[in-house]
Design a protein around this motif. Structure first.
Motif, PDB file in Angstrom:
ATOM      1  N   HIS A 246      41.719  36.320  35.581  1.00  0.00           N
ATOM      2  CA  HIS A 246      41.868  35.002  34.969  1.00  0.00           C
ATOM      3  C   HIS A 246      41.722  35.115  33.452  1.00  0.00           C
ATOM      4  O   HIS A 246      42.514  34.556  32.695  1.00  0.00           O
TER       5      HIS A 246
ATOM      6  N   ASP B 203      48.793  41.052  42.953  1.00  0.00           N
ATOM      7  CA  ASP B 203      49.749  42.155  42.990  1.00  0.00           C
ATOM      8  C   ASP B 203      50.154  42.563  41.577  1.00  0.00           C
ATOM      9  O   ASP B 203      50.392  43.728  41.292  1.00  0.00           O
TER      10      ASP B 203
ATOM     11  N   HIS C  15      46.562  36.517  44.949  1.00  0.00           N
ATOM     12  CA  HIS C  15      47.795  36.901  44.251  1.00  0.00           C
ATOM     13  C   HIS C  15      47.464  37.827  43.080  1.00  0.00           C
ATOM     14  O   HIS C  15      47.557  37.434  41.921  1.00  0.00           O
TER      15      HIS C  15
ATOM     16  N   HIS D   5      42.811  31.419  43.788  1.00  0.00           N
ATOM     17  CA  HIS D   5      44.250  31.676  43.905  1.00  0.00           C
ATOM     18  C   HIS D   5      44.571  33.110  43.503  1.00  0.00           C
ATOM     19  O   HIS D   5      45.395  33.776  44.137  1.00  0.00           O
TER      20      HIS D   5
ATOM     21  N   PHE E 193      41.368  28.387  40.446  1.00  0.00           N
ATOM     22  CA  PHE E 193      42.423  29.339  40.094  1.00  0.00           C
ATOM     23  C   PHE E 193      41.971  30.780  40.366  1.00  0.00           C
ATOM     24  O   PHE E 193      42.790  31.625  40.720  1.00  0.00           O
TER      25      PHE E 193
END
Lengths: 218, 218
Positions: free
Chosen positions: A173, A160, A158, A154, A151
């Motif tokens: 996270h 933003d 991502h 990921h 994650f």
DNA sequence: AGCTTTAGTGATAACCTCTAACTAGATCGT
DNA sequence: ACGATCTAGTTAGAGGTTATCACTAAAGCT
């Protein structure tokens, strides 16, 4: 001369009536929930009859939207105050819990059941990202030394939503899990799902917070 | 002869009408939320006028209570089905997420914003503890070797909610965090708080599940 | 066949949101 | 200071809701 908060006496009066409407609305929401908010009842309480409130709010939805905005603002201010003197994740957590317990229905106005058609006004997302920014500051200050999870990868692509915050993916996270885990405990506590179980929600909250602020490999 | 599900034709008819009312209610809830549920609209849809529904339900609250009961029952059945062939925590988690995504408003009917006065009927707590029992089975099957936390000690003294389940405190703890963490991610996802952030809620859910099923020191 | 139970009806009361037309008073420009 | 304007509040009313009551008509039971 003193700073005029409202130029004309008319605007001053208007602002005061507006504030009283909102105050009564909050009382009503706190005792009966947002779905039971009645413009008519508020007007009657204030001594004026029915449609007078439409001079101040375009309707029930408009009033609720304003309350949602105020709730976001209040949470953001609470976070800001809690992060004075060093961004500390546990300080933020306790501020969050205190704010939620102070008026559970206010919490649910933001994080509770959404009504399918409704869309929050755009400026709430601005306040929401202000909240997220202080949370990110606190998470970036934590020691982060665990192995990168899938994650995290990921999040690298991502980020933003972090709005340019320079925190590493592991901190992003951590901020997300801070949000979801504490919301998980809090919302169930406020909804009364722990009553009758015998456990102390505060200790569960503290345990989750300890996991969040402690070992990074969770 | 076949087992008579409803003895008399009248009872059979009644049960059918009851079911159709509930079905329409679910459709209405799914599209407009529980607060917009209208007995009048349901009656009109079914071709009968207004007060006829009061033959079947004592009122709006009674109907909603029945839907809440059905929602609990549905979740319990889903959990039971998912735990066939070995109690597995990840199987339960995926079953939970699938069930929630299938009808978000049904999820919120159980875990969403509570209306301050309302108290859930007693039999829902029975179903709820059935759900908790299968979750405890799955958590007891996990390898648990972390150090005991202060909250584990608290659970040692407050394990009445486990209803006699022989799982050790660490497993009880795991079950609670399973519940609160996945609810945290799920409820925020269903409420749309991740839309516009760009992240994939499913991956966050998976990350939380991995933390739950993996290292015990979280 | 006749009595009882039950499903559904319309009328009604008491709420609710929200619009429209109107009045009375405050504010503003000249 | 006075007339025009703007605004806060009113009542009336349309259309929605939950819920109760009295009644009718039909179905079921004995």
């Amino acid at each position: 001369m003193t700073e005029q908060v409202a130029k004309t006496p008319r605007a001053r009066y208007r602002a005061q009536v507006c504030a009283e409407i909102k105050q009564r609305a909050w009382e009503q929401i706190a005792t009966a929930g947002a779905s039971a908010l009645s413009l008519n009842a508020i007007a009657k309480q204030m001594g004026m009859s029915g449609p007078a409130l439409y001079r101040y709010f375009d309707g029930r939805d408009e009033l609720i939207t304003d309350l949602v905005r105020d709730a976001y603002r209040s949470l953001a201010d609470t976070f800001r105050a809690a992060s004075q003197g060093g961004a500390d994740v546990t300080a933020l957590a306790h501020a969050l819990r205190g704010w939620a317990l102070q008026d559970p229905q206010r919490y649910f106005l933001i994080y509770g059941t959404p009504v399918p058609g409704y869309r929050a006004p755009d400026d709430t997302t601005a306040i929401s990202s202000e909240i997220m920014a202080t949370l990110l500051d606190a998470c970036a200050a934590l020691p982060l030394d665990g192995a990168a999870t899938p994650f995290d990868a990921h999040l690298e692509d991502h980020r933003d939503w972090a709005d340019g915050h320079p925190a590493p993916p592991a901190a992003l996270h951590r901020a997300l899990t801070f949000w979801t885990r504490l919301h998980g405990v809090l919302s169930l506590e406020l909804a009364g799902h722990f009553t009758g179980m015998g456990i102390d929600p505060e200790q569960l909250f503290a345990a989750e917070l300890a996991a969040l602020a402690g070992a990074p490999a969770n």
